[in-house]
Design a protein around this motif. Structure first.
Motif, PDB file in Angstrom:
ATOM      1  N   TYR A  60      45.876  31.409  44.861  1.00  0.00           N
ATOM      2  CA  TYR A  60      45.779  32.223  44.394  1.00  0.00           C
ATOM      3  C   TYR A  60      45.153  33.188  44.419  1.00  0.00           C
ATOM      4  O   TYR A  60      44.604  33.971  43.696  1.00  0.00           O
ATOM      5  CB  TYR A  60      46.053  33.278  46.252  1.00  0.00           C
ATOM      6  CG  TYR A  60      46.130  35.173  46.308  1.00  0.00           C
ATOM      7  CD1 TYR A  60      44.964  34.963  47.864  1.00  0.00           C
ATOM      8  CD2 TYR A  60      45.872  36.357  45.401  1.00  0.00           C
ATOM      9  CE1 TYR A  60      44.278  36.576  48.078  1.00  0.00           C
ATOM     10  CE2 TYR A  60      45.126  37.055  45.816  1.00  0.00           C
ATOM     11  CZ  TYR A  60      44.685  37.316  46.849  1.00  0.00           C
ATOM     12  OH  TYR A  60      44.109  38.264  47.216  1.00  0.00           O
ATOM     13  N   THR A  93      37.850  37.134  46.911  1.00  0.00           N
ATOM     14  CA  THR A  93      39.118  35.887  47.044  1.00  0.00           C
ATOM     15  C   THR A  93      39.393  35.496  48.145  1.00  0.00           C
ATOM     16  O   THR A  93      40.194  36.435  49.038  1.00  0.00           O
ATOM     17  CB  THR A  93      39.914  36.539  45.738  1.00  0.00           C
ATOM     18  OG1 THR A  93      39.873  36.357  44.672  1.00  0.00           O
ATOM     19  CG2 THR A  93      41.773  34.898  45.697  1.00  0.00           C
ATOM     20  N   GLU A  96      44.322  31.008  51.533  1.00  0.00           N
ATOM     21  CA  GLU A  96      45.592  31.945  51.876  1.00  0.00           C
ATOM     22  C   GLU A  96      46.438  31.955  50.390  1.00  0.00           C
ATOM     23  O   GLU A  96      46.277  31.321  49.526  1.00  0.00           O
ATOM     24  CB  GLU A  96      45.695  30.880  52.821  1.00  0.00           C
ATOM     25  CG  GLU A  96      44.781  31.050  53.908  1.00  0.00           C
ATOM     26  CD  GLU A  96      46.194  30.172  55.224  1.00  0.00           C
ATOM     27  OE1 GLU A  96      46.699  30.997  55.505  1.00  0.00           O
ATOM     28  OE2 GLU A  96      46.091  28.963  55.247  1.00  0.00           O
ATOM     29  N   SER A  98      48.742  35.090  48.562  1.00  0.00           N
ATOM     30  CA  SER A  98      49.345  36.714  48.054  1.00  0.00           C
ATOM     31  C   SER A  98      49.657  36.620  46.262  1.00  0.00           C
ATOM     32  O   SER A  98      50.005  35.265  45.587  1.00  0.00           O
ATOM     33  CB  SER A  98      50.061  36.951  48.433  1.00  0.00           C
ATOM     34  OG  SER A  98      50.976  36.725  48.741  1.00  0.00           O
ATOM     35  N   GLY A 147      46.603  40.658  49.408  1.00  0.00           N
ATOM     36  CA  GLY A 147      45.838  39.113  49.520  1.00  0.00           C
ATOM     37  C   GLY A 147      45.493  39.033  51.084  1.00  0.00           C
ATOM     38  O   GLY A 147      45.614  40.775  51.362  1.00  0.00           O
TER      39      GLY A 147
END
Length: 259
Positions: A60, A93, A96, A98, A147
Motif C-alpha cells: 500500500y 490507491t 489492501e 494501509s 487506507g
C-alpha cells in the motif's frame, strides 16, 4: 513549473533506506519519493500488521507514493499543494493495506506539509532542532493510517502545516524507524560535526542517521525515544525498536549552491 535557478531557495536532497531484515518482504514496509523538479518529497510507512492476514504491509505504501509521483507529473502546476497530491494519490490507491504518509514541498521560503500518522519531520537551524512535527495516533503505537479497508482513515484527517525556512536550515524527514531510535541530541551532533567538517551533504547525513538508527535499534538495554514514550503509557521495555528505517534530508540553500 519554475526551473530551479529561478527559485530564491531550493531543497538539496538526499535519502537512505534500510529495510527491516526480520520482515517477510525483502522490500520492507516503507516507501518514499523525491522530486527535485517539483521540490517535493514524500514517504509512507506501511502497517506491518497486515502480514498477519497474508498481505504485504509495504505494498500500500509503495503504491501510494507511486501515485503521488504520477499526480505531480500529470498536473505540472506552478504550485504544488501536498494535501491535493495526497488526496488524488489516495483515491487511486486501491490495494489492501494501509500506511502513514508525509509529503513536503518547498514554496518560496516556506515548507508546505501534510502529515498522517507517526512519520514526520524535524527542522534544524544552526545545528539545533527548532521544530518537530507532532504524532497523530489514536493511542500509543496505533497511528492514524490511510487506507480503504474498514477501520482505516482518509486524507481528511491529515494535518496541514506551513513552516518558514531559511538558507542553511536542515530538514530531516523520516518514518518511525528513525524517530523511535535516534534522539534529537544525536541528530544535532551529526549535523554539527558534518557542518564543522565542511561536508554537510544531504545524502551523507541521511546515510549516517539511518545507520545510527539501525545500530540503536539493535541495542537490548537502555533508553531510546521509543522506550521513553512507552514508559509514559505504562508500557515498560528496554533497548531499541527494530523497524524499517527511511531518512530523507533536505538542506535549504540558494540555487547557485548546487546548480
Amino acid at each position: 513549473m519554475k526551473i530551479l535557478s529561478e527559485r530564491s531557495l531550493i531543497m538539496d536532497l538526499g535519502s537512505f533506506y534500510i529495510p527491516d531484515k526480520n520482515k517477510s518482504s525483502t522490500k520492507g514496509d516503507d516507501a518514499y519519493f523525491i522530486s527535485k523538479h517539483h521540490q517535493t518529497i514524500g514517504l509512507a510507512d506501511g502497517v506491518a500488521g497486515w502480514a498477519e492476514q497474508g498481505i504485504d504491509g509495504g505494498e500500500y505504501a509503495r503504491q501510494l507514493m507511486d501515485n503521488c509521483v504520477t499526480t505531480l507529473y500529470a498536473e505540472e502546476k506552478e504550485i504544488v499543494y501536498p494535501q491535493i497530491v495526497l488526496e488524488k494519490a489516495y483515491s487511486n490507491t486501491n490495494v489492501e493495506g494501509s500506511s502513514t504518509a508525509c509529503i513536503i514541498t518547498l514554496m518560496k521560503e516556506y515548507l508546505n506539509v501534510v502529515n498522517v500518522g507517526d512519520s514526520g519531520f524535524m527542522l534544524f537551524r544552526n545545528g539545533n532542532m527548532i521544530y518537530k512535527s507532532s504524532i497523530q495516533q489514536y493511542f500509543f503505537n496505533c497511528p492514524y493510517q490511510l487506507g480503504k479497508s474498514s477501520g482505516c482513515d482518509d486524507p481528511s484527517i491529515a494535518k496541514e502545516l506551513i513552516i518558514g525556512v531559511r538558507a542553511g536550515d536542515v530538514v530531516v524527514v523520516g518514518t518511525d524507524g528513525l524517530f523511535d531510535n535516534v534522539f534529537v541530541s544525536e541528530m544535532e551532533v551529526a549535523i554539527r560535526v558534518l557542518r564543522d567538517e565542511g561536508c554537510l551533504k544531504p545524502q551523507l547525513l541521511a546515510k549516517l542517521l539511518a545507520e545510527q538508527a539501525l545500530e540503536n535499534s539493535l541495542i537490548k538495554s537502555g533508553d531510546s525515544p521509543y522506550t521513553i514514550a512507552a514508559s509514559k503509557e505504562g508500557k515498560f521495555r528496554s533497548g531499541g525498536k527494530p523497524d524499517d528505517i527511511t531518512v530523507i534530508v533536505a538542506r535549504i540553500v540558494p540555487p547557485m549552491d548546487i546548480l
